[in-house]
Design a protein around this motif. Sequence first.
Motif, PDB file in Angstrom:
ATOM      1  N   ARG A  11     -12.104  -5.593  -7.542  1.00 16.53           N
ATOM      2  CA  ARG A  11     -11.269  -4.936  -6.980  1.00 16.53           C
ATOM      3  C   ARG A  11     -11.653  -5.059  -5.296  1.00 16.53           C
ATOM      4  O   ARG A  11     -12.712  -5.446  -4.817  1.00 16.53           O
ATOM      5  N   ARG A  52      -8.379   2.885  -0.131  1.00 13.72           N
ATOM      6  CA  ARG A  52      -7.675   2.354  -1.251  1.00 13.72           C
ATOM      7  C   ARG A  52      -8.284   1.535  -2.000  1.00 13.72           C
ATOM      8  O   ARG A  52      -9.108   0.666  -1.076  1.00 13.72           O
ATOM      9  N   TRP A 112      -2.490  -0.520  -6.443  1.00 17.13           N
ATOM     10  CA  TRP A 112      -3.161   0.181  -5.562  1.00 17.13           C
ATOM     11  C   TRP A 112      -3.609   1.703  -6.135  1.00 17.13           C
ATOM     12  O   TRP A 112      -2.577   2.224  -6.751  1.00 17.13           O
ATOM     13  N   ILE A 121       0.751  -1.168   0.065  1.00 10.37           N
ATOM     14  CA  ILE A 121       0.009   0.084   0.120  1.00 10.37           C
ATOM     15  C   ILE A 121       0.957   1.027  -0.083  1.00 10.37           C
ATOM     16  O   ILE A 121       1.821   1.318   0.563  1.00 10.37           O
ATOM     17  N   TYR A 132      -7.354  -1.959  -4.318  1.00 10.90           N
ATOM     18  CA  TYR A 132      -6.359  -2.923  -4.785  1.00 10.90           C
ATOM     19  C   TYR A 132      -7.137  -3.633  -6.001  1.00 10.90           C
ATOM     20  O   TYR A 132      -8.151  -4.106  -5.961  1.00 10.90           O
TER      21      TYR A 132
END
Length: 549
Positions: free
Chosen positions: A396, A406, A415, A374, A408
Amino acid sequence: MTATNPAGSATARVQIEVKAEAVAPEQLRYQDESVVYEAGTSIPPNAPRNLGGEITSYEISPALPAGLALHRGTGVISGTPRAAAAPVSYVVTGSNAKGSVSVSLRIEVSERVVAPVSLQYGAASVVYSQGQAIAENVPQSTGGKITAYSVTPALPAGLSLHPSTGVISGTPARAQGESVHTVLGKNAAGSVSATVRIAVAATGRWETAGSRLQGPQRTTATLLPDGKVLVAGGVVSVPGPGSTRAGHQAGIFPPQSLINTADVYDPATRQWTSAGEVATMRTHHTATLLPNGLVLLVGGWIGPSATLYDPGTGTFNTITGNKIYEPHTATLLPNGKVLVIGNVDKLNGEGDGNVTMAELYDPATGTWSQAAAIDQADPGYRSHRKHTATLLPDGRVLVMLGANARLYDPATDTWTKTAGPTAEHSMHTATLLPNGKVLIVGNGGTQTELYDPASGQWASGGTLPDPVGEHAAVLLPNGNVLIAGGRRSVLNLLARDDNSAFLYEPDSATWIQASSMAVNRSQHAAVLLTDGGVLVVGGAWTSSAEIYR
């Protein structure tokens, strides 16, 4: 032509033409051509008007209701109807020596209006269930027919009174104690009232599910393919002054002991059985059901380790290669791998106790690999330990920490930053709703929030009655979200555990109170059963279990 009196005057135009000889009438109309009279009440004279030649005689067919009459010379209808009569069409014909003309009238005679004498409801005192449509409560009256209804004070939220029929119907939105309502029914001759008492019981019910063989907090509950539930690991308080609720509230915190036992709950028999011992003692760990039917247990206070539980053999097997331990999340991805996000092993000097790393477990090969880390450019990501990770419909993963978020993408192992919520959240839950949005509840005061992956924006999810954290959240088969237990006023270390439960309805974006659990709980586990019930087990002070239905 002008007519006057001391208060004023009015003018009307009359056209008069004198013919050398009589002409036929051209048109015939009445002042009231569709009218309802009341039996026993004298009617205002209903006079005709015509164009063309003067009408010298009138006839009507069929005969008027008893008590009414047509003047054959003027065509005026007058009198007092004696009894009610259904609506009938009457033809009035006006004629002179040169011809005739006709018009149709619709006349009905209603019963004489008398005041209503009494009013009562079939259910004068009733308890409804929150969130469930009620059986219509129909009024009954004597005397004259009631034509309008009203109620004071307003009925409980979600219920309504039909202004013409007086029927009470709807779906109660919130639980409440008994309230007393006065319904007024009236017509032109008078009114009458009735009292209705209404209480609304919280929705759902809780049933006892026995007690786990050992009763830790911070455990996990995983639904197995056969419908049973695996409950593994956790932590228990060592007996002493701080191991009691009173001691905790007095500021005495007990030493805690990790356990490595596991139990299985069978909803069909409502029995708990031992599942043996996990290879390593665990708490603050995660448990993920894999596509192959095994359960992956990862991390905890004890450092980076992982275990696979095989329901078929009832055995635990240690696997190696992972670095993340506590705090962390584990998310099953569409490709069958498990994304683990959290802190690396600070016991070996590699981590700092914050969310810094991601790794992937592949059940097909039984191996671990490192995923992209991250982005830590935002300080907020390094200051919040208890995050959530939610798989979105597009594959995601939304990761929420504090006031930051965030995304991913497993397809690209990257990210991206997305908009953060308006409030800071920790010790919260994140639940994917059927509409694709994510509901965030906990440690944001009483405010809840919704994340929309389509727009990348946040919106309010409504207001809870109390702040909550370290609770459980479960998506129900009907699309609602159950919030159970937790700690109230979570910013206070001495906050109390609670047994309250709430339901979030995505369609109406409203919160309603559900039935309370029998036991106060926080840091407990909850899982949806195959029959639609929710099993809640353990907590900070209990080994008991309950099922919400």
